[in-house]
Design an enzyme around this catalytic site. Structure first.
Site, short mmCIF file in Angstrom:
data_model
loop_
_atom_site.label_atom_id
_atom_site.label_comp_id
_atom_site.label_asym_id
_atom_site.label_seq_id
_atom_site.Cartn_x
_atom_site.Cartn_y
_atom_site.Cartn_z
N ALA A 182 34.82 50.82 33.80
CA ALA A 182 35.35 49.54 33.32
C ALA A 182 34.16 48.79 32.75
CB ALA A 182 35.97 48.77 34.47
N HIS A 241 38.28 52.16 44.29
CA HIS A 241 37.65 53.48 44.35
C HIS A 241 38.10 54.21 45.61
CE1 HIS A 241 34.36 53.09 41.23
NE2 HIS A 241 34.95 51.91 41.22
N ASN A 258 37.46 43.02 29.97
CA ASN A 258 37.23 41.59 29.70
C ASN A 258 36.24 41.43 28.56
OD1 ASN A 258 35.43 42.63 32.12
ND2 ASN A 258 34.22 41.08 31.06
N1 HPA Z 1 30.00 43.11 33.12
C1 HPA Z 1 29.58 44.09 33.95
N2 HPA Z 1 30.38 45.00 34.46
C2 HPA Z 1 31.68 44.93 34.15
C3 HPA Z 1 32.19 43.94 33.30
C4 HPA Z 1 31.30 42.98 32.76
O1 HPA Z 1 31.68 42.06 32.01
N3 HPA Z 1 33.53 44.17 33.19
C5 HPA Z 1 33.80 45.26 33.94
N4 HPA Z 1 32.70 45.73 34.53
#
Ligand code: HPA
Length: 267
Positions: A111, A59, A230
């Site tokens: 994300a 960031h 992910n």
């Molecule tokens: N959990 C919470 N915040 C996140 C994740 C996650 O799996 N991946 C990216 N930000």
């Protein structure tokens, strides 16, 4: 004068007659979108009273003003999170300032972890609704009946359609779903993920929802994209880490960039 008034003054001195129409907030690892902006000015968050001091890797903590094609934009490159100081209103001054300088709508990006097999790491999801798992609100302490914000259609149906068309135009698969907001900073447990999946969540993350609530409090329409970095906890053998978040967000950055540019053109 309030902090928002001060920020508006500082910004107006910097951008003169330039008027941003769209405010964008870029999540972890998505800063490269800024290369597409014909920048006319920038301000570091620390020169704007009440703006967050961005602390998370990935960031930048900067406000950029400029054009993407014919659309005037202001971009928050970096944001702050509830987990940074335990205050859910950490983004309040920033969102109120974007509204006060004339933004007509917002685009939020983040994300997120995916709860659905089809939305694999590197893919993009349009957020169509959210579940607030934190029990807190950035509007705690807000006064007047304006605080009772209607959250139906918080993710604006018309702007969502623009985003869908923009993805289609670029042959990009845009997943859709419900984002569950957890406080973080720890990742969720597999049991928490199972629980929110039962409740109807498709993705999880630690941001965005407070900004959505604050923007709706200002009457600003918005739409939001999650970059899937992910599979959520318990869904794969890979251990979760912030490094993985940044790496996968950067991989998906090209995809997000294309969708956002077409979206901004379409307005
Ligand atoms: N959990 C919470 N915040 C996140 C994740 C996650 O799996 N991946 C990216 N930000």
């Amino acid at each position: 004068m309030s902090q928002v008034d001060d920020c508006v003054d500082i910004i107006n001195q910097t951008i003169a007659s330039f008027r941003p129409e769209v405010g964008l907030i870029l999540g972890s690892g998505l800063g490269q979108f800024c290369d597409n902006i014909n920048t006319i000015a920038s301000l570091d968050f620390d020169s704007l009273p009440g703006f967050p001091v961005a602390g998370v890797g990935g960031h930048a903590g900067r406000l950029l003003f400029g054009k993407v094609e014919d659309t005037n934009v202001v971009v928050m490159q970096g944001r702050a999170h509830y987990y940074e100081n335990g205050r859910a209103d950490i983004m309040a001054v920033a969102i109120q300032t974007l509204s006060a300088i004339g933004c007509k709508s917002l685009v939020l990006t983040n994300a997120a972890g995916s709860l659905v097999k089809e939305a694999s790491p590197g893919s993009v999801m349009l957020i169509t609704d959210h579940i607030n798992m934190t029990g807190v609100s950035p509007l705690f302490g807000a006064e007047s009946n304006k605080r009772f914000v209607d959250m139906s259609d918080a993710y604006n149906p018309e702007l969502n359609n623009n985003m869908r068309s923009s993805a289609k135009m670029n042959d990009i698969t845009l997943h859709e779903g419900v984002y569950a907001w957890f406080s973080g900073p720890q990742f969720e447990t597999p049991a928490e993920i199972k629980a929110v999946k039962t409740l109807g969540a498709d993705a999880v993350g630690m941001s965005t929802v407070p900004e959505v609530i604050l923007a709706r409090h200002q009457g600003l329409p918005l739409c939001a994209l999650s970059v899937i970095t992910n599979y959520a906890a318990g869904m794969s053998a890979t251990k979760l880490s912030h490094e993985q978040t940044i790496a996968f967000a950067s991989k998906a950055a090209d995809t997000v960039e294309k969708v956002l540019i077409s979206y901004l053109k379409s307005l």
